[in-house]
Design an enzyme around this catalytic site. Structure first.
Site, PDB file in Angstrom:
ATOM      1  N   SER A 113     -33.027  12.607  38.652  1.00  0.00           N
ATOM      2  CA  SER A 113     -32.628  12.961  37.276  1.00  0.00           C
ATOM      3  C   SER A 113     -31.229  12.401  37.013  1.00  0.00           C
ATOM      4  O   SER A 113     -30.517  12.051  37.956  1.00  0.00           O
ATOM      5  CB  SER A 113     -32.607  14.488  37.164  1.00  0.00           C
ATOM      6  OG  SER A 113     -31.921  14.918  36.009  1.00  0.00           O
TER       7      SER A 113
ATOM      8  N   TYR B  90     -31.320  23.550  38.446  1.00  0.00           N
ATOM      9  CA  TYR B  90     -31.903  22.212  38.270  1.00  0.00           C
ATOM     10  C   TYR B  90     -30.920  21.150  38.756  1.00  0.00           C
ATOM     11  O   TYR B  90     -31.289  20.229  39.499  1.00  0.00           O
ATOM     12  CB  TYR B  90     -32.247  21.999  36.788  1.00  0.00           C
ATOM     13  CG  TYR B  90     -33.007  20.719  36.506  1.00  0.00           C
ATOM     14  CD1 TYR B  90     -34.384  20.650  36.703  1.00  0.00           C
ATOM     15  CD2 TYR B  90     -32.350  19.581  36.036  1.00  0.00           C
ATOM     16  CE1 TYR B  90     -35.086  19.483  36.448  1.00  0.00           C
ATOM     17  CE2 TYR B  90     -33.047  18.406  35.772  1.00  0.00           C
ATOM     18  CZ  TYR B  90     -34.409  18.362  35.968  1.00  0.00           C
ATOM     19  OH  TYR B  90     -35.106  17.197  35.724  1.00  0.00           O
TER      20      TYR B  90
HETATM   21  P1  NAP Z   1     -43.536  18.235  32.689  1.00  0.00           P
HETATM   22  O1  NAP Z   1     -44.266  17.558  31.581  1.00  0.00           O
HETATM   23  O2  NAP Z   1     -43.116  19.663  32.545  1.00  0.00           O
HETATM   24  O3  NAP Z   1     -44.374  18.035  34.034  1.00  0.00           O
HETATM   25  C1  NAP Z   1     -44.024  18.672  35.233  1.00  0.00           C
HETATM   26  C2  NAP Z   1     -45.177  18.584  36.196  1.00  0.00           C
HETATM   27  O4  NAP Z   1     -44.855  19.324  37.386  1.00  0.00           O
HETATM   28  C3  NAP Z   1     -46.453  19.199  35.626  1.00  0.00           C
HETATM   29  O5  NAP Z   1     -47.560  18.499  36.100  1.00  0.00           O
HETATM   30  C4  NAP Z   1     -46.395  20.593  36.233  1.00  0.00           C
HETATM   31  O6  NAP Z   1     -47.637  21.236  36.278  1.00  0.00           O
HETATM   32  C5  NAP Z   1     -45.907  20.245  37.619  1.00  0.00           C
HETATM   33  N1  NAP Z   1     -45.458  21.445  38.308  1.00  0.00           N
HETATM   34  C6  NAP Z   1     -44.420  22.237  37.990  1.00  0.00           C
HETATM   35  N2  NAP Z   1     -44.359  23.284  38.839  1.00  0.00           N
HETATM   36  C7  NAP Z   1     -45.406  23.154  39.694  1.00  0.00           C
HETATM   37  C8  NAP Z   1     -45.894  23.921  40.783  1.00  0.00           C
HETATM   38  N3  NAP Z   1     -45.307  25.060  41.176  1.00  0.00           N
HETATM   39  N4  NAP Z   1     -46.990  23.487  41.436  1.00  0.00           N
HETATM   40  C9  NAP Z   1     -47.620  22.370  41.049  1.00  0.00           C
HETATM   41  N5  NAP Z   1     -47.202  21.590  40.026  1.00  0.00           N
HETATM   42  C10 NAP Z   1     -46.105  21.988  39.362  1.00  0.00           C
HETATM   43  O7  NAP Z   1     -42.180  17.486  32.985  1.00  0.00           O
HETATM   44  P2  NAP Z   1     -41.838  15.941  33.228  1.00  0.00           P
HETATM   45  O8  NAP Z   1     -40.744  15.612  32.305  1.00  0.00           O
HETATM   46  O9  NAP Z   1     -43.047  15.090  33.258  1.00  0.00           O
HETATM   47  O10 NAP Z   1     -41.195  16.071  34.678  1.00  0.00           O
HETATM   48  C11 NAP Z   1     -41.660  15.377  35.809  1.00  0.00           C
HETATM   49  C12 NAP Z   1     -40.503  15.202  36.777  1.00  0.00           C
HETATM   50  O11 NAP Z   1     -39.516  14.383  36.166  1.00  0.00           O
HETATM   51  C13 NAP Z   1     -39.785  16.507  37.136  1.00  0.00           C
HETATM   52  O12 NAP Z   1     -39.395  16.486  38.487  1.00  0.00           O
HETATM   53  C14 NAP Z   1     -38.570  16.483  36.234  1.00  0.00           C
HETATM   54  O13 NAP Z   1     -37.510  17.234  36.751  1.00  0.00           O
HETATM   55  C15 NAP Z   1     -38.265  15.006  36.234  1.00  0.00           C
HETATM   56  N6  NAP Z   1     -37.415  14.538  35.130  1.00  0.00           N
HETATM   57  C16 NAP Z   1     -37.846  14.587  33.833  1.00  0.00           C
HETATM   58  C17 NAP Z   1     -37.008  14.099  32.839  1.00  0.00           C
HETATM   59  C18 NAP Z   1     -37.397  14.072  31.384  1.00  0.00           C
HETATM   60  O14 NAP Z   1     -36.594  13.667  30.562  1.00  0.00           O
HETATM   61  N7  NAP Z   1     -38.582  14.484  31.010  1.00  0.00           N
HETATM   62  C19 NAP Z   1     -35.768  13.580  33.162  1.00  0.00           C
HETATM   63  C20 NAP Z   1     -35.370  13.562  34.485  1.00  0.00           C
HETATM   64  C21 NAP Z   1     -36.206  14.024  35.467  1.00  0.00           C
HETATM   65  P3  NAP Z   1     -48.025  22.270  35.087  1.00  0.00           P
HETATM   66  O15 NAP Z   1     -48.460  21.438  33.935  1.00  0.00           O
HETATM   67  O16 NAP Z   1     -49.088  23.091  35.700  1.00  0.00           O
HETATM   68  O17 NAP Z   1     -46.792  23.073  34.780  1.00  0.00           O
END
Ligand code: NAP
Length: 249
Positions: free
Chosen positions: A141, A154
Site C-alpha cells: 500500500s 492498516y
Molecule cells: P476489497 O474490494 O475490499 O477486496 C478485499 C478482498 O480481501 C476481498 O476478496 C475480501 O473478501 C478479501 N478478504 C478480506 N478479509 C478476508 C478474510 N478474512 N478471509 C478471506 N478473504 C478476505 O479491497 P481491494 O481494494 O481489492 O483490496 C485488495 C488488497 O489491496 C488489500 O490487501 C488492500 O489492502 C490492498 N490495497 C488496496 C488499495 C485500494 O486503493 N483499493 C490500495 C492499496 C492497497 P470479501 O469480499 O469476502 O470481504
C-alpha cells in the site's frame, strides 16, 4: 518472457476488487487460477474460464490462521503444484487512534500480515519439499511508505508487510523463490468506498495524483504478470508502486 502458460497461481481475496483483476490478468497471461477467500468467486471463475484457463476455488477465512495449512494443501492438490502466490486479501478499519479498539487492531493484523506470513510459509515449504522455486507477490500500500490517518492497524500491517517482503526475499532468494510486493495507490474498490464517498477526502486525493484519476483495478494486472513471470527472476524484495504518480509528488 511474460508468458505464464502452464503456471498455477493462487490468489487470495479474488472475488472482487484488485484480487479479481490480478487473477484475470494472470489468466490472460496463461496461468491456471486457484482462489482462496470467504465470498463466492463466481464472477472471477467465469472470467478465468472464458479465457480458457482452469479455475479452482477454496473457501477459507484467512483471518483464521489455523486454516492456512488446509488452504495450502488444497491449492497444491488442485493442479499438482502452485507456482505463484499472490497475497492480496486485506481489510481496513477506520477510527481515531485515541479511540481505536483492540478488536480492530487484531482483525486487520491477522488478515493483512499474520496470514500472509503463514500462508507464504506453507507454500514455500511445498516448494522446498518439491525442489522447485516460485513467486510470491504481496499487495502492499502507499501506507507501506507513508503514515496515513485514522487507520493505525492498516498502516502498521502494510508497513510490516514491506519489511516482511524484504526479509522473505533475503531468506528465500537462494532457494529460487522471488518475494516482491506491489504497492497500489488509490484504486476504486470496496476498500476505498468511504474515501470516495467523502467529498473533501476525494478531492484532496485526486488533486495529489499526477495521473488525475483513481486507479482502475485492471491498472494493476500488468505489474502482477511481470512479477509472476520469468522476466522478474532477478527481482527480490522490491516494492513496486502502481500509483498514478502519487509517491512521485
Ligand atoms: P476489497 O474490494 O475490499 O477486496 C478485499 C478482498 O480481501 C476481498 O476478496 C475480501 O473478501 C478479501 N478478504 C478480506 N478479509 C478476508 C478474510 N478474512 N478471509 C478471506 N478473504 C478476505 O479491497 P481491494 O481494494 O481489492 O483490496 C485488495 C488488497 O489491496 C488489500 O490487501 C488492500 O489492502 C490492498 N490495497 C488496496 C488499495 C485500494 O486503493 N483499493 C490500495 C492499496 C492497497 P470479501 O469480499 O469476502 O470481504
Amino acid at each position: 518472457m511474460f508468458s505464464l502458460a502452464g503456471r498455477h497461481a493462487l490468489v487470495t481475496g479474488a472475488n472482487t476488487g484488485l484480487g479479481q483483476a490480478i487473477a484475470v490478468g494472470l489468466a490472460r497471461a496463461g496461468a491456471d487460477i486457484i482462489v482462496a477467500g470467504r465470498s463466492r468467486p463466481d464472477e472471477t471463475g467465469e472470467a478465468v474460464r472464458a479465457l480458457g484457463r482452469r479455475f479452482h476455488a477454496i473457501s477459507a477465512d484467512l483471518g483464521r490462521i489455523e486454516d492456512l495449512p488446509r488452504v495450502a494443501e488444497e491449492a497444491h492438490a488442485a493442479f499438482g503444484h502452485v507456482d505463484i502466490l499472490v497475497n492480496n486479501a486485506g481489510i481496513i478499519r477506520r477510527a481515531d487512534s485515541l479511540d481505536f479498539s483492540l478488536e480492530d487492531w487484531d482483525a486487520v493484523m491477522d488478515v493483512n500480515l499474520k496470514s500472509v506470513f503463514f500462508l507464504s510459509q506453507a507454500i514455500a515449504r511445498q516448494w522446498v519439499a518439491d525442489n522447485r522455486g516460485g513467486k510470491i507477490i504481496n499487495i502492499a500500500s502507499m501506507l507501506s511508505f507513508q503514515g496515513g490517518i485514522r487507520v493505525p492497524s492498516y498502516t502498521a500491517s502494510k508497513s510490516g508487510l514491506a519489511g516482511l517482503t524484504r526479509l522473505l526475499a533475503c531468506e528465500w532468494a537462494g532457494r529460487g523463490i522471488n518475494v516482491n510486493a506491489i504497492a497500489p495507490g488509490y484504486f476504486a474498490t470496496n476498500n476505498t468506498e468511504a474515501l470516495r464517498a467523502d467529498e473533501g477526502r476525494n478531492c484532496d486525493i485526486l488533486a495529489r495524483i499526477p495521473a488525475g484519476r483513481w486507479g482502475d483495478p485492471s491498472d494493476l494486472a500488468g505489474a502482477a504478470v511481470f512479477l509472476a513471470s520469468s522476466a522478474a527472476d532477478y527481482m527480490h524484495g522490491a516494492i513496486v508502486p502502481v500509483d498514478g504518480g502519487w509517491l512521485a509528488r
